[in-house]
Design a protein around this motif. Structure first.
Motif, short mmCIF file in Angstrom:
data_model
loop_
_atom_site.label_atom_id
_atom_site.label_comp_id
_atom_site.label_asym_id
_atom_site.label_seq_id
_atom_site.Cartn_x
_atom_site.Cartn_y
_atom_site.Cartn_z
N ASP A 103 1.68 -4.39 9.83
CA ASP A 103 1.83 -3.34 8.83
C ASP A 103 3.27 -2.87 8.65
OD1 ASP A 103 0.10 -2.29 6.90
OD2 ASP A 103 0.29 -0.30 7.77
N HIS A 157 3.28 1.48 2.85
CA HIS A 157 4.44 0.60 2.69
C HIS A 157 5.45 1.23 1.73
CE1 HIS A 157 1.10 -2.49 3.49
NE2 HIS A 157 1.73 -2.25 4.63
N GLY A 193 0.83 -1.19 0.00
CA GLY A 193 0.00 0.00 0.00
C GLY A 193 0.86 1.25 0.00
N SER A 194 0.21 2.41 -0.01
CA SER A 194 0.94 3.67 -0.06
C SER A 194 1.82 3.86 1.17
CB SER A 194 -0.05 4.84 -0.19
OG SER A 194 -0.95 4.87 0.92
#
Length: 261
Positions: free
Chosen positions: A191, A140, A137-138
């Motif tokens: 995350d 990451h 994702g953004s």
């Protein structure tokens, strides 16, 4: 003729499996590989070891696998090694990359060409892109950008090639025990990403970063969201097995060109 100075782990065996002819397998005493070894040597006998390789017709040397710095016993240094001791001591006083640069220079001065592991096995460098079902994702991608900065800072100190990043923060940095040990020390790092890359200006003929199935397993156990490795700078052992392990638990593997957002 190629001599493989093999350390611990699975990389030396993977290289031998890819070579058309078996190399002369050598090992530093105390760090024997999971391979049949032809020559075991001590650092105090490095000069004699290099003379032996010359006599055996060796022209190329590849260094692969994990080793740690041995203690040098001054009383055990032989006559052929004595002239090399100032450079060996200088190597032991440096960081990982600095030490390897000195060792490589010693090998080249003795007339050997130093061959990189990824030159023997280019298939261990995966193509750039996201190779798993899950994608970063953004957040990451932001962590990966900051991972570049972290590795650059670690490289300036010549320590480590990996870190754990989450929400713009460094959760852990790789120490002397390696990436898998760093991952084993974490739990519940949701995350977060494992970011791995070579040090800036690193001599890629030795100690190119590596991940494999054990890395994937420990990333899953640590609760990470995924793994980011630098394209062209990190080898992957048993890629299919790594991808299967990550896909089974929803983690991503991003082979990222350096600086890519």
């Amino acid at each position: 003729m190629l001599a493989l100075i093999a350390g611990m782990g699975d990389l030396p065996m993977a290289l031998v499996a890819r070579l058309p002819e078996r190399p002369l397998v050598c090992a530093l005493d105390g760090f024997e590989p999971i391979l049949q070894t032809d020559i075991t040597f001590r650092l105090e006998h490095l000069g004699t070891f290099l003379q032996t390789l010359q006599a055996r017709g060796v022209t190329q040397i590849c260094m692969a696998g994990a080793v740690r710095r041995p203690q040098i016993d001054p009383a055990a240094i032989d006559a052929a090694t004595m002239p090399l001791i100032p450079k060996v001591q200088a190597a032991m006083a440096k960081g990982d990359d600095g030490a390897l640069r000195v060792i490589i220079s010693l090998l080249e001065e003795a007339g050997f060409a130093v061959v990189a592991a990824h030159e023997i096995a280019p298939d261990l460098l995966p193509e750039a892109g996201v190779l798993t079902q899950a994608v970063p994702g953004s957040d990451h991608k932001t962590s990966a950008m900051l991972g570049d900065d972290c590795i650059a800072a670690m490289g300036a100190a010549d320590v480590g090639q990996a870190c754990i990043m989450s929400a713009g923060q460094v959760l852990a940095k790789e120490g002397p025990d390696g990436t898998d040990a760093m991952l084993s020390s974490l739990s519940g790092a949701h995350d977060a990403i494992l970011f791995k890359a070579p040090k800036p200006q690193q001599d890629l003929r030795a100690d190119l970063p590596l991940i494999g199935p054990d890395t994937a397993k420990r990333a899953v156990e640590a609760g990470l969201a995924g793994i980011v490795i630098e394209a062209g700078g990190v080898m992957v052992l048993d890629l299919a097995e790594v991808l299967a392990a990550l896909d089974a638990h929803g983690l991503f593997l991003w082979v990222r060109p350096k600086g890519d957002a």
